[in-house]
Scaffold this motif. Sequence first.
Motif, short mmCIF file in Angstrom:
data_model
loop_
_atom_site.label_atom_id
_atom_site.label_comp_id
_atom_site.label_asym_id
_atom_site.label_seq_id
_atom_site.Cartn_x
_atom_site.Cartn_y
_atom_site.Cartn_z
N LEU A 116 32.61 127.20 -29.94
CA LEU A 116 33.72 128.04 -30.38
C LEU A 116 34.43 128.56 -29.14
N THR A 117 35.67 128.18 -28.96
CA THR A 117 36.37 128.52 -27.71
C THR A 117 37.59 129.41 -27.92
N SER A 118 37.81 129.88 -29.15
CA SER A 118 38.91 130.80 -29.40
C SER A 118 38.51 131.73 -30.55
N TYR A 119 39.19 132.85 -30.63
CA TYR A 119 38.92 133.77 -31.72
C TYR A 119 39.23 133.12 -33.07
N GLU A 120 40.24 132.28 -33.12
CA GLU A 120 40.58 131.59 -34.37
C GLU A 120 39.44 130.65 -34.79
N GLU A 121 38.84 129.94 -33.83
CA GLU A 121 37.69 129.08 -34.15
C GLU A 121 36.50 129.92 -34.59
N PHE A 122 36.32 131.06 -33.95
CA PHE A 122 35.26 131.98 -34.35
C PHE A 122 35.44 132.39 -35.81
N LEU A 123 36.65 132.80 -36.18
CA LEU A 123 36.92 133.22 -37.56
C LEU A 123 36.72 132.07 -38.54
N ALA A 124 37.08 130.86 -38.14
CA ALA A 124 36.87 129.70 -39.02
C ALA A 124 35.39 129.47 -39.26
N ALA A 125 34.56 129.71 -38.25
CA ALA A 125 33.11 129.49 -38.37
C ALA A 125 32.41 130.64 -39.08
N PHE A 126 32.76 131.88 -38.75
CA PHE A 126 32.06 133.05 -39.28
C PHE A 126 32.73 133.64 -40.51
N GLY A 127 33.99 133.33 -40.72
CA GLY A 127 34.73 133.90 -41.84
C GLY A 127 35.43 135.19 -41.45
N ARG A 128 36.32 135.61 -42.34
CA ARG A 128 37.06 136.86 -42.10
C ARG A 128 36.10 138.04 -42.25
N PRO A 129 36.09 138.94 -41.28
CA PRO A 129 35.20 140.09 -41.37
C PRO A 129 35.71 141.13 -42.37
N ASP A 130 34.83 141.98 -42.82
CA ASP A 130 35.22 143.10 -43.68
C ASP A 130 35.92 144.18 -42.88
N ARG A 131 35.57 144.27 -41.61
CA ARG A 131 36.20 145.22 -40.70
C ARG A 131 36.25 144.59 -39.33
N MET A 132 37.36 144.82 -38.61
CA MET A 132 37.49 144.32 -37.24
C MET A 132 38.08 145.43 -36.40
N HIS A 133 37.55 145.56 -35.20
CA HIS A 133 38.05 146.55 -34.26
C HIS A 133 38.30 145.85 -32.94
N GLU A 134 39.50 146.06 -32.37
CA GLU A 134 39.80 145.52 -31.05
C GLU A 134 39.33 146.52 -30.01
N ASN A 135 38.46 146.08 -29.12
CA ASN A 135 37.92 146.92 -28.06
C ASN A 135 38.78 146.69 -26.81
N GLU A 136 39.46 147.74 -26.37
CA GLU A 136 40.34 147.64 -25.21
C GLU A 136 39.89 148.58 -24.10
N ALA A 137 40.20 148.18 -22.88
CA ALA A 137 39.98 149.04 -21.71
C ALA A 137 41.17 148.89 -20.78
N TYR A 138 41.78 150.00 -20.45
CA TYR A 138 42.94 150.02 -19.54
C TYR A 138 44.04 149.07 -20.01
N GLY A 139 44.22 148.97 -21.31
CA GLY A 139 45.27 148.14 -21.87
C GLY A 139 44.92 146.68 -22.04
N ASP A 140 43.72 146.28 -21.62
CA ASP A 140 43.29 144.89 -21.74
C ASP A 140 42.36 144.73 -22.94
N LEU A 141 42.57 143.67 -23.70
CA LEU A 141 41.68 143.36 -24.82
C LEU A 141 40.36 142.83 -24.25
N MET A 142 39.27 143.53 -24.56
CA MET A 142 37.95 143.13 -24.07
C MET A 142 37.19 142.29 -25.10
#
Length: 178
Positions: A116-142
Amino acid sequence: MIEILENLDLLCRPNLDLAGVKVNGIALGAPAATIPRQQIVGGLSSIIARYRGGTNIESEYYDTDGRSLPLDEVVEDVVRSDGFLYGADKVNYKVRAGAVVGFAISGVHLSHFAHLTSYEEFLAAFGRPDRMHENEAYGDLMSYETYYWGARKHVTWDAWEDRVSFINLGDFEGNSGP
């Protein structure tokens, strides 16, 4: 019971029944005392007031009086009460009232998902989550922190390295819904 570490694809299921699985031979609800001691390299317990450790540094534990606590004493306290036991093989155990209530899996086990090399591939494999949170630091998506309530599962997608970096199962905050 199905062993998760021998069937890692099961971790993709958004509705995995944790009552029918074990991790490293341990099932949820099992006495923490059944975790083989030779697998434990660290712990977190209420008797620890101060901790020193890190990469390539042997862990040191101290109580409120500054007395050094041997790892065996920390493990015994967790096994009798609450805390975390950290495994050398990157499988960790959450313990409450002397019973295993959760697992955290990281490290080499998760290389199973290296395809799995992208978040889209991850979602295709694991399915849509019930909740998702973007973890950021100093404006960068971690990372994307994804929660699947039907499986009581939290999966971290590392946005910098494009990989699954952490999975926990069981009784962790957020795993059962809001």
